[in-house]
Design a protein around this motif. Structure first.
Motif, PDB file in Angstrom:
ATOM      1  N   TYR A 104       0.842  -1.198   0.000  1.00 37.32           N
ATOM      2  CA  TYR A 104       0.000   0.000   0.000  1.00 37.32           C
ATOM      3  C   TYR A 104       0.878   1.249   0.000  1.00 37.32           C
ATOM      4  CZ  TYR A 104      -4.388  -2.458   1.059  1.00 37.32           C
ATOM      5  OH  TYR A 104      -5.515  -3.250   0.999  1.00 37.32           O
ATOM      6  N   LYS A 105       0.296   2.372  -0.444  1.00 36.83           N
ATOM      7  CA  LYS A 105       0.981   3.669  -0.390  1.00 36.83           C
ATOM      8  C   LYS A 105       0.226   4.597   0.553  1.00 36.83           C
ATOM      9  CE  LYS A 105       0.840   6.657  -3.852  1.00 36.83           C
ATOM     10  NZ  LYS A 105       1.092   7.309  -5.159  1.00 36.83           N
ATOM     11  N   THR A 106       0.974   5.339   1.375  1.00 39.87           N
ATOM     12  CA  THR A 106       0.376   6.261   2.334  1.00 39.87           C
ATOM     13  C   THR A 106      -0.122   7.515   1.610  1.00 39.87           C
ATOM     14  OG1 THR A 106       1.970   5.494   3.978  1.00 39.87           O
ATOM     15  CG2 THR A 106       0.736   7.485   4.496  1.00 39.87           C
ATOM     16  N   ILE A 107      -1.410   7.800   1.740  1.00 40.20           N
ATOM     17  CA  ILE A 107      -2.019   8.956   1.072  1.00 40.20           C
ATOM     18  C   ILE A 107      -2.203  10.130   2.032  1.00 40.20           C
ATOM     19  CG2 ILE A 107      -4.050   9.779  -0.188  1.00 40.20           C
ATOM     20  CD1 ILE A 107      -2.338   7.785  -1.705  1.00 40.20           C
ATOM     21  N   ASP A 108      -2.591   9.841   3.262  1.00 42.69           N
ATOM     22  CA  ASP A 108      -2.851  10.917   4.223  1.00 42.69           C
ATOM     23  C   ASP A 108      -2.725  10.344   5.630  1.00 42.69           C
ATOM     24  OD1 ASP A 108      -3.633  13.480   5.149  1.00 42.69           O
ATOM     25  OD2 ASP A 108      -5.686  12.782   5.438  1.00 42.69           O
TER      26      ASP A 108
ATOM     27  N   TYR B 259      -4.871   8.079  12.199  1.00 44.47           N
ATOM     28  CA  TYR B 259      -5.625   7.456  11.105  1.00 44.47           C
ATOM     29  C   TYR B 259      -4.857   7.632   9.796  1.00 44.47           C
ATOM     30  CZ  TYR B 259      -9.573   6.981  14.278  1.00 44.47           C
ATOM     31  OH  TYR B 259     -10.380   6.629  15.331  1.00 44.47           O
ATOM     32  N   TRP B 260      -4.579   6.525   9.124  1.00 46.47           N
ATOM     33  CA  TRP B 260      -3.833   6.548   7.874  1.00 46.47           C
ATOM     34  C   TRP B 260      -4.763   6.149   6.725  1.00 46.47           C
ATOM     35  CZ3 TRP B 260       1.799   4.307   8.235  1.00 46.47           C
ATOM     36  CH2 TRP B 260       2.462   4.882   9.339  1.00 46.47           C
ATOM     37  N   ARG B 261      -4.702   6.937   5.650  1.00 43.97           N
ATOM     38  CA  ARG B 261      -5.406   6.543   4.423  1.00 43.97           C
ATOM     39  C   ARG B 261      -4.389   5.910   3.481  1.00 43.97           C
ATOM     40  NH1 ARG B 261     -10.519   7.908   4.032  1.00 43.97           N
ATOM     41  NH2 ARG B 261     -11.362   9.584   5.323  1.00 43.97           N
ATOM     42  N   LEU B 262      -4.693   4.696   3.049  1.00 38.19           N
ATOM     43  CA  LEU B 262      -3.757   3.928   2.231  1.00 38.19           C
ATOM     44  C   LEU B 262      -4.386   3.564   0.893  1.00 38.19           C
ATOM     45  CD1 LEU B 262      -2.460   1.444   4.968  1.00 38.19           C
ATOM     46  CD2 LEU B 262      -1.493   3.667   4.336  1.00 38.19           C
ATOM     47  N   GLU B 263      -3.546   3.527  -0.143  1.00 36.05           N
ATOM     48  CA  GLU B 263      -3.990   3.134  -1.486  1.00 36.05           C
ATOM     49  C   GLU B 263      -3.239   1.872  -1.901  1.00 36.05           C
ATOM     50  OE1 GLU B 263      -2.664   5.263  -5.156  1.00 36.05           O
ATOM     51  OE2 GLU B 263      -4.807   5.755  -5.317  1.00 36.05           O
ATOM     52  N   ARG B 264      -3.995   0.841  -2.288  1.00 29.16           N
ATOM     53  CA  ARG B 264      -3.366  -0.435  -2.635  1.00 29.16           C
ATOM     54  C   ARG B 264      -2.577  -0.294  -3.931  1.00 29.16           C
ATOM     55  NH1 ARG B 264      -4.899  -4.690  -5.543  1.00 29.16           N
ATOM     56  NH2 ARG B 264      -6.976  -3.818  -5.899  1.00 29.16           N
TER      57      ARG B 264
END
Length: 840
Positions: A232-236, A245-250
């Protein structure tokens, strides 16, 4: 309600309530009133008997109390009461034994009843005045007194979140692998393309950093084959209290396709079991809904500028019912728009070089007609600031002309890619979404780079001040430099009407037929012809101007129509005048219904029903279908005005929602001073002293949807003598005279920082539910109560207030020098720059 002279015996009355129908009534009553005169005993007994009388009234507190009202059934009747009233009602039933007149009055006089609250406030003010309590009387008007915060919901125009996948609220244990460490965490929501992670311990990470997730809990139930984890990549990253709270993109990996298929099946099979995250769709629905209230009612004219081969040129403008006067003002004798001259390259470059919050200026303009030709003269505040003599000459002479106008001119950057609203409904949904822009529209707007908003801020009282500037008739020839020459090959600039929900109750059809018009009790009559009609009204055009006004009643006869109808008598039909054009040759008329059906309405109904295929709709089809929507989207993404929404809650009006464009303006920053958070704007400053109920609400009650906006001016004085800036707010209606306002402004310019705003209040119609239909349908699928709540919020909007920054215009209006104006502008920009700096 118990009479005033018996209020002192309210304790006796309360004690006797439960004994009204008891055999012990007389004995207890005599005991409690033994020390009272016989006359008082008699009045008390009569009052108690009155309160004990059975009551058959319905209780309806909708709009009368400060609370939510719900249906309440009792003895076969449905009453409408809030929770507090229900509690009093049920307690009263036990005391009185039944529904009596006394109980009815108690329910209608609860503490949260608006009438009771208003009476108590009035009594308190009168009591303070009689007692000479100066502190209490003046506390509301003291600028140093503490005003309770009033935070508003912030709607971001043009910001619509697009998501490919449905996001499900789903909490499951995972292990986060980062920097060769494994940390326990859990998901808060999950989709095929990403997830939101909750961590209870602080972990350092950068935005864009790659991490791995191990779905430990899922692997205990399913065979996933994910021993190496999922990339995953860290978005926010957002910190809330002790949690992160971490927003992740696969990201793509070897097992990506297999895992993606598993997630699709897993989410599809469990989305009825776990809640689907509707936040982004709800936010998009509100944003689009509030935008559709604002766009048709904007008084600012957006002019779109394309750049081809390095040369900017206005090519179209988005028109509404409210900004058409601005468009028409800039049309020459051949009905061609002259924006190519008004918005010339030099002026655009000057605006682009500005570093302020808004790239804006004040444009002063007037016209001069010579031999059938119309010549335009205009100057910006920067151009006039170069010479005090020229400034006074232009302002003084121009203000004496009937064509004098003052505009707020605001420049915004844009690009064609912003013309299309991203699809906010996940791809898996079966909800029908709007079609993308056509290639024709994309090609038409491909070169658009800027939008210039022109807002008319003239005002009759403002012109008076500009006329006080001295004019030397011998120097008028100097104004020639501000004149715009006629161009031989002027590039076309088209007006594109904004498209929104049709608020008419029925369609109108184009049709020309002879009409004879007469007045009641008058033998005189004159002729005209219809332009269009519906069953409920028609538009009438006359050769000569008429003297009628809104509300007048006319008697219409249709001689040509009578020849084709024997069933209906088409003479002396009563119609009411609803609107008259400026030329006074066109009137909108509405059929007046009486005890009997209106003959004209019945005739036109049958005519439409039998000839619908042959009739032509009055609404013109757009020249370029989809262009108005594209321009609307561009404007919403770029515009920087401050917009307030007035909601109606029963009989009350409140302002708890505001909207901003991508940049915002100075008022956004001023209202966030005490919160230090641009997303938490405190409206208490501009809504103090009952501004909503005493002024905005009263104006709205008198306005119709098509009425021109009502204008207010707001003055905010910022004092920086202390560490924390203090703000004082004054409206124009709070000054006893124009001279008092002038003195206030000049004093503020000398001693403080002054910000000024023009507020344009307009009444709204019903929401454009067609525009938000996809989002509404999608939300209804998973949470019908949520959809109803959002729809009710939009239906409660009663008015829109468009706020325009006129701080640069006010000093010159009231006679300040150019030097004073420039010093004030420097102070304003320094303060705003300081407010933009992050708080440490």
């Amino acid at each position: 309600m118990t009479a005033t002279d018996l209020q002192q015996y309210i304790g006796v009355i309360d004690r006797m309530k439960s004994l009204l129908n008891s055999a012990d009534f007389d004995q207890v009553f005599s005991l409690l009133t033994s020390d009272l005169p016989k006359s008082k005993q008699f009045l008390l007994k009569m009052e108690l008997k009155r309160m004990a009388q059975p009551c058959n009234y319905y209780i309806d507190l909708r709009g009368h109390v400060d609370a939510d009202v719900k249906p309440y059934d009792y003895m076969g009747k449905t009453h409408y009461m809030d929770d507090n009233a229900v509690k009093i009602f049920e307690t009263g039933l036990k005391q009185y034994g039944s529904f009596t007149l006394g109980l009815y009055e108690e329910v209608l006089n609860t503490e949260n009843n608006f009438r009771v609250m208003h009476r108590k406030q009035t009594e308190e003010r009168v009591r303070n005045a009689l007692e000479g309590d100066v502190d209490n009387i003046d506390s509301d008007s003291d600028p140093d007194s503490e005003i309770p915060a009033l935070y508003a919901k912030l709607i971001n125009f043009g910001q619509h979140t697009a998501r490919r996948d449905e996001r499900m609220h789903f909490s499951i244990d995972v292990a986060l692998e980062i920097n060769e460490q494994r940390i326990s965490a859990s998901t808060s929501d999950l989709s095929v393309s990403g997830c939101k992670l909750k961590l209870q311990q602080p972990v350092k990470a950068d935005i864009g950093q790659l991490v791995k997730l191990h779905f430990t809990a899922l692997e205990q139930e399913f065979v996933l084959g994910l021993a190496d984890g999922v990339l995953y990549k860290t978005i926010d990253i957002e910190q809330q209290a002790t949690n992160s709270y971490w927003r992740l993109e696969r990201q793509q990996s070897e097992n990506e396709v297999q895992f993606a298929e598993f997630l699709k099946r897993f989410i599809s099979g469990n989305k009825r079991r776990y809640k689907v995250n509707l936040d982004h769709v709800s936010q998009s629905l509100l944003s689009k809904g509030y935008e559709q209230f604002y766009v048709p009612r904007t008084s600012s004219l957006p002019v779109f500028i394309a750049v081809k081969n390095g040369h900017p040129a206005p090519f179209c403008a988005l028109t509404t019912e409210y900004n058409k006067p601005v468009w028409q003002y800039f049309l020459d004798e051949q009905h061609q728009a002259v924006f190519i001259s008004i918005l010339n390259v030099k002026r655009l470059k000057t605006l682009l070089q500005k570093t302020s919050v808004e790239m804006s200026t004040i444009l002063y303009s007037f016209t001069h007609a010579v031999q059938g030709k119309l010549f335009f003269y205009s100057a910006t505040s920067e151009e006039l600031a170069e010479s005090e003599q020229l400034k006074e000459l232009f302002l003084g002479f121009g203000a004496s002309k009937p064509s004098w106008r003052v505009f707020h001119l605001n420049l915004q950057r844009t690009r064609a890619a912003l013309a299309e609203i991203p699809v906010t409904i996940p791809e898996q949904s079966s909800v029908k979404t709007p079609a993308p822009l056509s290639n024709l529209i994309k090609q038409f707007i491909q070169d658009v780079r800027y939008i210039v908003s022109l807002s008319d801020i003239t005002g009759n009282e403002n012109t008076f001040w500009y006329q006080s500037y001295p004019v030397d008739q011998q120097q008028l020839k100097l104004l020639a430099q501000f004149g715009h020459k006629k161009l031989l090959n002027q590039p076309p600039c088209e007006a594109v009407a904004v498209q929104y929900v049709n608020l008419r109750s029925e369609s109108r059809y184009l049709y020309k037929t002879a009409v004879t018009v007469a007045e009641r009790d008058s033998p005189l009559a004159f002729s005209g012809h219809s332009r269009d009609f519906s069953s409920k009204g028609l538009q009438l055009e006359t050769t000569l101007p008429v003297r009628y006004k809104k509300g007048d009643v006319l008697l219409l006869s249709l001689p040509d129509m009578q020849k084709i109808s024997n069933k209906y008598a088409l003479s002396a039909l009563p119609y009411e005048v609803m609107a008259v054009s400026k030329s006074r040759t066109i009137m909108n008329l509405r059929a007046i219904e009486g005890s009997e059906p209106h003959t004209g309405r019945l005739f036109f109904q049958q005519l439409i029903q039998n000839n619908r295929a042959k009739l032509t709709l009055a609404e013109e089809s757009p020249k370029y279908p989809g262009l108005a929507l594209a321009l609307r989207n561009l404007y919403m993404n770029a515009h920087s005005h401050f917009t307030l929404y007035v909601h109606r809650k029963g009989l009350r009006y409140e302002i708890s929602t505001l909207a901003k464009g991508s940049q915002g303006n100075s008022l956004h920053q001023l209202l966030s001073i005490y919160s230090n958070d641009p997303q938490q704007l405190d409206l208490a400053l501009i809504l103090q002293n009952n501004a909503i109920s005493l002024h905005f609400a009263q104006q709205l009650k008198q306005m119709k949807r098509f009425d021109a906006p009502r204008a207010f001016e707001l003055f905010i004085v910022v004092d920086r003598t202390s560490a924390m800036p203090t703000l004082e707010c004054r409206y124009d209606y709070e000054f006893i005279s124009e001279q008092a306002k002038q003195q206030f402004v000049l004093t503020a310019l000398q001693n403080s920082i002054l910000f000024c705003y023009k507020m344009l209040l307009s009444r709204t119609g019903r929401p454009d539910t067609e525009f938000i239909a996809p989002e509404l349908t999608y939300i209804s699928t998973y949470a019908i109560h949520k959809a109803k709540q959002l729809e009710e919020e939009l239906w409660s909007v009663a008015g829109v207030i468009d706020v325009i920054d006129i701080s640069a215009e006010i000093p010159w209006r009231f006679g300040a020098s150019t030097e004073q104006s420039q010093q004030q502008n420097a102070k304003q920009q320094a303060l705003l720059a300081q407010l933009q700096q992050p708080v440490t």
